[in-house]
Design a protein around this motif. Structure first.
Motif, PDB file in Angstrom:
ATOM      1  N   LEU A 195       0.884  -1.160   0.000  1.00  0.00           N
ATOM      2  CA  LEU A 195       0.000   0.000   0.000  1.00  0.00           C
ATOM      3  C   LEU A 195       0.925   1.213   0.000  1.00  0.00           C
ATOM      4  O   LEU A 195       1.908   1.222   0.736  1.00  0.00           O
ATOM      5  N   ARG A 196       0.624   2.181  -0.840  1.00  0.00           N
ATOM      6  CA  ARG A 196       1.544   3.329  -0.962  1.00  0.00           C
ATOM      7  C   ARG A 196       0.834   4.668  -0.776  1.00  0.00           C
ATOM      8  O   ARG A 196      -0.197   4.918  -1.392  1.00  0.00           O
ATOM      9  N   TYR A 197       1.423   5.510   0.069  1.00  0.00           N
ATOM     10  CA  TYR A 197       1.043   6.919   0.147  1.00  0.00           C
ATOM     11  C   TYR A 197       2.148   7.696  -0.570  1.00  0.00           C
ATOM     12  O   TYR A 197       3.320   7.581  -0.203  1.00  0.00           O
ATOM     13  N   MET A 198       1.765   8.458  -1.572  1.00  0.00           N
ATOM     14  CA  MET A 198       2.772   9.071  -2.457  1.00  0.00           C
ATOM     15  C   MET A 198       2.440  10.543  -2.674  1.00  0.00           C
ATOM     16  O   MET A 198       1.279  10.891  -2.867  1.00  0.00           O
ATOM     17  N   ILE A 199       3.467  11.377  -2.672  1.00  0.00           N
ATOM     18  CA  ILE A 199       3.213  12.807  -2.911  1.00  0.00           C
ATOM     19  C   ILE A 199       4.275  13.363  -3.857  1.00  0.00           C
ATOM     20  O   ILE A 199       5.450  12.998  -3.763  1.00  0.00           O
ATOM     21  N   TYR A 200       3.811  14.171  -4.801  1.00  0.00           N
ATOM     22  CA  TYR A 200       4.721  14.874  -5.716  1.00  0.00           C
ATOM     23  C   TYR A 200       4.739  16.335  -5.286  1.00  0.00           C
ATOM     24  O   TYR A 200       3.684  16.934  -5.073  1.00  0.00           O
ATOM     25  N   ARG A 201       5.942  16.887  -5.178  1.00  0.00           N
ATOM     26  CA  ARG A 201       6.098  18.284  -4.774  1.00  0.00           C
ATOM     27  C   ARG A 201       6.256  19.148  -6.022  1.00  0.00           C
ATOM     28  O   ARG A 201       7.088  18.826  -6.885  1.00  0.00           O
ATOM     29  N   ALA A 218       8.555   7.658 -18.051  1.00  0.00           N
ATOM     30  CA  ALA A 218       7.744   6.614 -18.669  1.00  0.00           C
ATOM     31  C   ALA A 218       8.184   5.238 -18.177  1.00  0.00           C
ATOM     32  O   ALA A 218       9.373   4.949 -18.116  1.00  0.00           O
ATOM     33  N   HIS A 219       7.211   4.418 -17.820  1.00  0.00           N
ATOM     34  CA  HIS A 219       7.518   3.070 -17.311  1.00  0.00           C
ATOM     35  C   HIS A 219       6.276   2.195 -17.423  1.00  0.00           C
ATOM     36  O   HIS A 219       5.169   2.699 -17.623  1.00  0.00           O
ATOM     37  N   THR A 220       6.492   0.910 -17.270  1.00  0.00           N
ATOM     38  CA  THR A 220       5.373  -0.002 -17.018  1.00  0.00           C
ATOM     39  C   THR A 220       5.490  -0.417 -15.563  1.00  0.00           C
ATOM     40  O   THR A 220       6.566  -0.332 -14.975  1.00  0.00           O
ATOM     41  N   ASP A 221       4.380  -0.861 -14.960  1.00  0.00           N
ATOM     42  CA  ASP A 221       4.437  -1.227 -13.548  1.00  0.00           C
ATOM     43  C   ASP A 221       5.014  -2.631 -13.382  1.00  0.00           C
ATOM     44  O   ASP A 221       4.820  -3.496 -14.231  1.00  0.00           O
ATOM     45  N   PHE A 222       5.737  -2.808 -12.267  1.00  0.00           N
ATOM     46  CA  PHE A 222       6.613  -3.970 -12.119  1.00  0.00           C
ATOM     47  C   PHE A 222       5.883  -5.249 -11.706  1.00  0.00           C
ATOM     48  O   PHE A 222       6.468  -6.319 -11.702  1.00  0.00           O
ATOM     49  N   THR A 275       2.682   1.518 -21.036  1.00  0.00           N
ATOM     50  CA  THR A 275       3.618   2.561 -20.635  1.00  0.00           C
ATOM     51  C   THR A 275       2.849   3.800 -20.179  1.00  0.00           C
ATOM     52  O   THR A 275       1.896   4.218 -20.833  1.00  0.00           O
ATOM     53  N   HIS A 276       3.259   4.356 -19.048  1.00  0.00           N
ATOM     54  CA  HIS A 276       2.628   5.574 -18.547  1.00  0.00           C
ATOM     55  C   HIS A 276       3.689   6.441 -17.865  1.00  0.00           C
ATOM     56  O   HIS A 276       4.812   5.988 -17.633  1.00  0.00           O
ATOM     57  N   ARG A 277       3.343   7.670 -17.598  1.00  0.00           N
ATOM     58  CA  ARG A 277       4.277   8.595 -16.956  1.00  0.00           C
ATOM     59  C   ARG A 277       3.465   9.667 -16.237  1.00  0.00           C
ATOM     60  O   ARG A 277       2.239   9.735 -16.403  1.00  0.00           O
ATOM     61  N   VAL A 278       4.138  10.485 -15.446  1.00  0.00           N
ATOM     62  CA  VAL A 278       3.457  11.605 -14.811  1.00  0.00           C
ATOM     63  C   VAL A 278       4.183  12.882 -15.222  1.00  0.00           C
ATOM     64  O   VAL A 278       5.423  12.949 -15.155  1.00  0.00           O
ATOM     65  N   VAL A 279       3.419  13.866 -15.659  1.00  0.00           N
ATOM     66  CA  VAL A 279       4.000  15.141 -16.097  1.00  0.00           C
ATOM     67  C   VAL A 279       3.457  16.280 -15.222  1.00  0.00           C
ATOM     68  O   VAL A 279       2.474  16.100 -14.487  1.00  0.00           O
ATOM     69  N   HIS A 289       0.391  20.026  -4.101  1.00  0.00           N
ATOM     70  CA  HIS A 289       1.195  18.862  -3.712  1.00  0.00           C
ATOM     71  C   HIS A 289       0.322  17.638  -3.994  1.00  0.00           C
ATOM     72  O   HIS A 289      -0.679  17.415  -3.317  1.00  0.00           O
ATOM     73  N   ARG A 290       0.692  16.883  -5.006  1.00  0.00           N
ATOM     74  CA  ARG A 290      -0.225  15.866  -5.579  1.00  0.00           C
ATOM     75  C   ARG A 290      -0.135  14.562  -4.780  1.00  0.00           C
ATOM     76  O   ARG A 290       0.800  13.780  -4.936  1.00  0.00           O
ATOM     77  N   LEU A 291      -1.163  14.343  -3.957  1.00  0.00           N
ATOM     78  CA  LEU A 291      -1.165  13.193  -3.043  1.00  0.00           C
ATOM     79  C   LEU A 291      -1.899  12.021  -3.684  1.00  0.00           C
ATOM     80  O   LEU A 291      -2.975  12.197  -4.259  1.00  0.00           O
ATOM     81  N   ILE A 293      -2.959   7.607  -3.393  1.00  0.00           N
ATOM     82  CA  ILE A 293      -3.046   6.357  -2.629  1.00  0.00           C
ATOM     83  C   ILE A 293      -3.126   5.202  -3.623  1.00  0.00           C
ATOM     84  O   ILE A 293      -3.938   5.233  -4.557  1.00  0.00           O
ATOM     85  N   PHE A 294      -2.272   4.234  -3.400  1.00  0.00           N
ATOM     86  CA  PHE A 294      -2.152   3.116  -4.358  1.00  0.00           C
ATOM     87  C   PHE A 294      -2.072   1.802  -3.620  1.00  0.00           C
ATOM     88  O   PHE A 294      -1.590   1.750  -2.494  1.00  0.00           O
ATOM     89  N   TYR A 295      -2.458   0.735  -4.312  1.00  0.00           N
ATOM     90  CA  TYR A 295      -2.071  -0.610  -3.862  1.00  0.00           C
ATOM     91  C   TYR A 295      -1.415  -1.286  -5.065  1.00  0.00           C
ATOM     92  O   TYR A 295      -2.038  -1.435  -6.125  1.00  0.00           O
TER      93      TYR A 295
HETATM   94  O1  LIG Z   1       1.172   9.189  -9.605  1.00  0.00           O
HETATM   95  C1  LIG Z   1       0.554   8.591 -10.477  1.00  0.00           C
HETATM   96  O2  LIG Z   1      -0.549   8.992 -10.876  1.00  0.00           O
HETATM   97  C2  LIG Z   1       1.104   7.331 -11.082  1.00  0.00           C
HETATM   98  C3  LIG Z   1       2.364   6.857 -10.420  1.00  0.00           C
HETATM   99  C4  LIG Z   1       2.919   5.620 -11.055  1.00  0.00           C
HETATM  100  O3  LIG Z   1       2.747   5.357 -12.215  1.00  0.00           O
HETATM  101  C5  LIG Z   1       3.718   4.680 -10.248  1.00  0.00           C
HETATM  102  O4  LIG Z   1       4.095   5.026  -9.116  1.00  0.00           O
HETATM  103  O5  LIG Z   1       3.949   3.554 -10.714  1.00  0.00           O
END
Ligand SMILES: O=C(O)CCC(=O)C(=O)O
Ligand SMILES: [Fe+2]
Length: 368
Positions: A195-201, A218-222, A275-279, A289-291, A293-295
């Motif tokens: 479970l991930r809490y993630m923030i972009y500044r 750009a990446h694919t998820d692992f 493939t996806h990325r964040v811009v 501050h882009r918060l 929540i992921f699993y």
């Molecule tokens: O922040 C997002 O919307 C996606 C992040 C993402 O692709 C990742 O952490 O694998």
């Protein structure tokens, strides 16, 4: 009368940002309503609804997930409260991800790595919480989260329950036994799930310009499947089959899902790990501050990553009879090597044209 709802420690309310008013090139994302899952014929119908989405873009969203708005709000409140702590409290000794070992559990600090050979630093902070099973008792778990352990554990367990419903749909789609994929992702079995809490500044315009507005390259998820609780700050883009970048739209009360590498391998590419990325977000959101929540669902540690014996894949000629017998890579080996390869560097370089290999598995994040 005692309340059935356990008492919660009060927290400041996180404010969901407004959606952007900017007209962006949005991706067309299927919305799958899982509330019909248990009805007669429900799974078969949902599997058909999902087929085009996973075969073409690998991204879709689900609603009717069973998570309430209050529960999701609460997770954001916990995440925001964590990121409101002073940096020296967030970044406690001994809690960082051990990228040298490809271990993604724990704290990922921002401002540590350079982006694409410039002097601009990575702007992502995250905390990855493993499954709540004895195996991970010694993995980093921030003391701040202890007071919310019951709620976080419940959210973590139910995230995988939800993912397993989606795995059931994939199994039905590929004409495999219904539990083919879900049995490879048991909560009680060790895996790199988190479970991930993630923030972009936010960065300045000038800084972002130097890195082509890249917030996450750009990446694919692992792993197998990613659940991303829909959020309103635009920035996540997927590469569609025509090779165009499209923004993933917010879906109210929805969870955005995307297929990861291991499901792509199991299905010989039928289920697309896109493939996806964040811009950098659009101007009306570029200060936020882009918060998130992921699993992240990863394959079971000991599970073989090799094409599934799917009648559909055989009919399509995607899986040859003997391919099933190839010497497979195991779940843990794949995920650890991939995390190490991606993160164990002093910078996030431009990876165009570079391939990642482990055993017979090959990934090219920036493939056209
Ligand atoms: O922040 C997002 O919307 C996606 C992040 C993402 O692709 C990742 O952490 O694998
Ligand atoms: Fe991703």
């Amino acid at each position: 009368m005692p309340s059935a709802v356990p008492k919660q420690i009060p927290l400041p309310k996180w404010q969901r940002p407004e959606k952007t008013a900017v007209d962006l090139p949005w991706a067309n994302i299927a919305i799958i309503d899982l509330s019909t899952f248990d009805q007669p014929g429900g799974k078969e119908k949902l599997a058909e609804d999902l087929r085009d989405a996973v075969h073409n873009t690998g991204f879709f969203s689900v609603i009717g997930t069973g998570f309430t708005e209050e529960e999701i709000q609460r997770q954001y409140d916990i995440a925001q409260a964590f990121y409101d702590l002073p940096l020296e409290e967030r970044d406690r000794p001994g809690l960082r991800c051990d990228f040298g070992k490809g271990n993604y559990f724990g704290y990922r600090a921002a401002n540590e790595k350079k982006i694409m050979g410039t002097d601009v630093l990575d702007n992502v902070e995250s905390f990855n919480i493993p499954k709540f099973i004895p195996r991970y008792a010694d993995e980093p778990f921030h003391p701040f989260f202890h007071q919310f352990k019951e709620e976080i554990e419940d959210f973590s367990r139910r995230s995988l329950d939800l993912a397993k419903k989606i795995f059931t749909l994939f199994s039905v789609m590929l004409e495999l036994p219904e539990d083919f994929f879900s049995s490879r992702h048991e909560y009680s079995s060790p895996s790199e799930d988190h479970l991930r809490y993630m923030i972009y500044r936010p960065r300045t315009l000038e800084q972002d310009a130097k890195v082509e507005d890249t917030w996450s390259r750009a990446h694919t998820d692992f792993g197998s499947l990613t659940l991303l609780w829909s959020q309103n700050v635009a920035g996540l883009q997927l590469k569609n089959p025509q090779g165009e970048w499209k923004y993933v739209p917010p879906v109210d009360n929805g969870i955005i899902c995307n297929v990861g590498d291991t499901l792509d391998f199991w299905s010989a590419g039928y289920l697309k790990s896109t493939t996806h990325r964040v811009v950098r977000p659009p101007p009306d959101q570029d200060h936020i501050h882009r918060l998130g929540i992921f699993y992240f669902v990863r394959p079971g540690d000991d599970v073989d990553i090799k094409p599934a014996p799917s009648p559909l894949l055989k009919r399509l000629g995607l899986v040859a009879e003997n391919q099933e017998d190839a010497q497979p890579v195991r779940g843990l080996e794949y995920v650890r090597e991939r995390v190490k390869n991606y993160h164990d560097h002093t910078d996030y370089a431009n990876m165009k044209g570079k391939k990642f290999r482990v055993g017979n598995l090959v990934i090219e994040d920036e493939a056209a």
